[in-house]
Design a protein around this motif. Sequence first.
Motif, PDB file in Angstrom:
ATOM      1  N   ARG A  29       1.104  -1.727   0.195  1.00  0.00           N
ATOM      2  CA  ARG A  29      -0.141   0.258  -0.274  1.00  0.00           C
ATOM      3  C   ARG A  29       0.815   1.352  -0.181  1.00  0.00           C
ATOM      4  N   GLY A  30       0.909   2.509  -1.422  1.00  0.00           N
ATOM      5  CA  GLY A  30       1.280   3.510  -0.910  1.00  0.00           C
ATOM      6  C   GLY A  30       1.406   4.206   0.262  1.00  0.00           C
ATOM      7  N   TYR A  31       1.959   4.467   1.295  1.00  0.00           N
ATOM      8  CA  TYR A  31       2.695   5.606   1.716  1.00  0.00           C
ATOM      9  C   TYR A  31       3.198   7.155   1.667  1.00  0.00           C
ATOM     10  N   GLY A  32       3.128   8.000   2.194  1.00  0.00           N
ATOM     11  CA  GLY A  32       3.920   8.763   2.469  1.00  0.00           C
ATOM     12  C   GLY A  32       5.407   9.342   3.917  1.00  0.00           C
ATOM     13  N   ILE A  33       4.482   9.233   4.829  1.00  0.00           N
ATOM     14  CA  ILE A  33       4.992   9.496   6.209  1.00  0.00           C
ATOM     15  C   ILE A  33       5.398   8.251   6.861  1.00  0.00           C
ATOM     16  N   GLU A  34       6.962   8.297   7.107  1.00  0.00           N
ATOM     17  CA  GLU A  34       7.341   7.666   8.188  1.00  0.00           C
ATOM     18  C   GLU A  34       7.628   7.881   9.800  1.00  0.00           C
ATOM     19  N   ARG A  35       7.330   8.973  10.397  1.00  0.00           N
ATOM     20  CA  ARG A  35       7.543   9.275  11.429  1.00  0.00           C
ATOM     21  C   ARG A  35       6.846  10.902  11.929  1.00  0.00           C
ATOM     22  N   ILE A  36       6.319  11.060  12.664  1.00  0.00           N
ATOM     23  CA  ILE A  36       5.738  12.597  13.317  1.00  0.00           C
ATOM     24  C   ILE A  36       5.955  13.386  14.468  1.00  0.00           C
ATOM     25  N   ARG A  37       6.813  13.642  14.268  1.00  0.00           N
ATOM     26  CA  ARG A  37       7.070  14.279  15.758  1.00  0.00           C
ATOM     27  C   ARG A  37       6.686  15.780  16.445  1.00  0.00           C
ATOM     28  N   THR A  38       6.689  15.956  17.356  1.00  0.00           N
ATOM     29  CA  THR A  38       7.741  17.701  17.609  1.00  0.00           C
ATOM     30  C   THR A  38       8.575  18.165  17.721  1.00  0.00           C
ATOM     31  N   ALA A  39       8.329  19.128  17.236  1.00  0.00           N
ATOM     32  CA  ALA A  39       9.944  20.545  16.836  1.00  0.00           C
ATOM     33  C   ALA A  39      10.856  20.024  18.404  1.00  0.00           C
ATOM     34  N   SER A  40       9.971  19.248  19.552  1.00  0.00           N
ATOM     35  CA  SER A  40      11.103  19.445  20.623  1.00  0.00           C
ATOM     36  C   SER A  40      10.942  17.699  20.668  1.00  0.00           C
ATOM     37  N   GLY A  41      11.033  16.993  20.346  1.00  0.00           N
ATOM     38  CA  GLY A  41      11.431  15.668  19.346  1.00  0.00           C
ATOM     39  C   GLY A  41      10.588  14.444  20.293  1.00  0.00           C
ATOM     40  N   ARG A  42       9.391  14.990  21.024  1.00  0.00           N
ATOM     41  CA  ARG A  42       8.353  13.493  21.127  1.00  0.00           C
ATOM     42  C   ARG A  42       7.553  12.864  20.125  1.00  0.00           C
ATOM     43  N   MET A  43       8.308  11.879  20.157  1.00  0.00           N
ATOM     44  CA  MET A  43       7.432  11.149  18.482  1.00  0.00           C
ATOM     45  C   MET A  43       6.067  10.792  18.547  1.00  0.00           C
TER      46      MET A  43
END
Length: 652
Positions: free
Chosen positions: A483-497
Amino acid sequence: MANTKSPDGDRPRRSFLQRLAYWTLVLGVWGIIFLVAFFAVFAVDLPDTSKLFEVKRQPSVSYLDRSGALIAVRGSQYAPPVDLDKLPEHVPEAFIAIEDRWYYWHFGFNPWGIVRSQIYNMRNQDDGGPLRGGSTITQQLARNLFLTPNQNYRRKAQELILAVWLEARFSKKQILELYLNRVYFGAGAYGIEAASQRYFGKPAAELTLGESALLAGLMKGPSRYSPMASADRAARRATLVLDAMEEAGFITAQERAEAIKNKVRVNPVLANQRAQYFVDWVDDEVRSLVGEPTEDLVVETTLDLPLQAGAERALQAGVAAAKDQGVQQGALVSIDGEGRVRAYVGGVNYLQSQYDRATMAKRQAGSAFKPFVYLTAMELGRTPYTPVVDEPVKIGTWEPRNYTGQYLGPITISTALAQSVNTVAARLANEVGTANVAATARRLGITSPIQLDPSMALGAVEVSPLEMAQAYAPFSNGGFLARGYGIERIRTASGRMLYDHGMAPPPRAQVVPQPALAYTVDMMRGVVTHGTGTRARVPGYDLAGKTGTTSDYRDAWFVGFTGGFVTAVWVGKDDNTPMRRVTGGNVPAGVWRDYMTAALPRLKVAPIPGGLPPPPPEEAQGPIDQILDGVTDFLRGGSPPPERARTQEPVY
């Protein structure tokens, strides 16, 4: 001295000055009553002004490609406020000249400006053009700080009240400084400092006269007069600003001429910003994964910016070269064997059209859908060497015809796919069952509805380029769903995953068994080596794919792959009108080849996994090579097919 009496002799007659004083008093009293009533009605729900200097902004979202390079920043961009005294004089003068020439002379609003704008609007209300508002800089600041953009009399009245309050509370310099630091300049930039950095890559203190005029011109419409959306329109608007500055005495005629002569150059990073269709696509996905952001986010994506740049160049060049053939738009999507979207182009020019054809447009697949027919047949016992006959066929009331209008007679299934023979595909789908073909397509990754009429065998199915890319992925990766996907990870600017695709990857389902996979892949190799897709060949690489062209040349496709990498290319028109003899084997295959020629060395791909078992002796007999050579020569050198009646049946 006798008193002057009225004609009835009861009261003395008032002098002119007495009457003037009387009526002035009466009008003054009624004016005070009107003002009290005005403020009582419209000031009752005025917004809170105690937090005037607090800056609230939408959190920004920074998008990175797979190597960490910045793709784009979405959301509001603010910069530290600037001191008006540190700006060149021509910066505030440009805004005053075009937005509020009487700024230093009014007390928040300009009655004559309001009357003049209303007269203009009444005279031009049927023209369809933009209407004039007559707002002063102070009124604009009041609207930006406290009110909504809704156009109604109550909001205009509150805007006027707040403008008067601002004038009573702050100096002209403070109001102008607040205005320049808060107004929206488009491209996500709020305030003169952010706008200067966004558009020109420099601090506002270094703005030239021409750059200041361009930014002031944006106030009429940040989107309409953006130098990226329309450089010519932005330049004409900036010239009007310079004219207004000269009329107001802020600059001389010579300074105006010099500013016009020195061309303003927009920040090349912004002007050439890549992958905006992709960012739009994943931006929606961010909200579905983590909700509306409440703080700045960093999104690590699957995109490969060098591949993306090559994809955009190849599509733009291919569409431009085929303009005389009626090609107007296109889309390109590349995914790897795991489903990572590596390149994503939703149109020829994002600034001209933000409509995303990579996922939002659903167009008929034409013969690019045929691999699902042939795969189904392979799974039910056929092989590439199974003999078939290309001859007229009738299924119910439907009589499919070949692109050439000719029939090849006895051939193999492999030849039928390589040369995109319609009659064989239609008969095969009827034999194996269109419901089974639809189930195969859905199993591999087609998510759009699939109708089961016999014409579906020739691609009377509306799909998106992303769907086609992910549905071909199992052919490239050994038979696994991707399945096609475009996002690996999302984190806050402070580093919280907040999200990690790798923590809960979708199951790797085997959706194509052997030997059906190897049979189908080998037949699709033939499309590129000696079939309808020879234009897509890149020497030295193991490639396979399928062309597709629909009725009256409305859509043209080429979907091709190598080991663990698929690219789907579509070209056509947004209004679904026909092009001029554009097939999947010419324009889309050419775009695919130009893009993949540059992409393949970077990818370091392996051959397509899965070998072809040797053919059974009884089915391997016959002059197959001669048949293929003869068909290829015929298609390359034969006369063009006769004109056909317009139909919705995909043909090639």
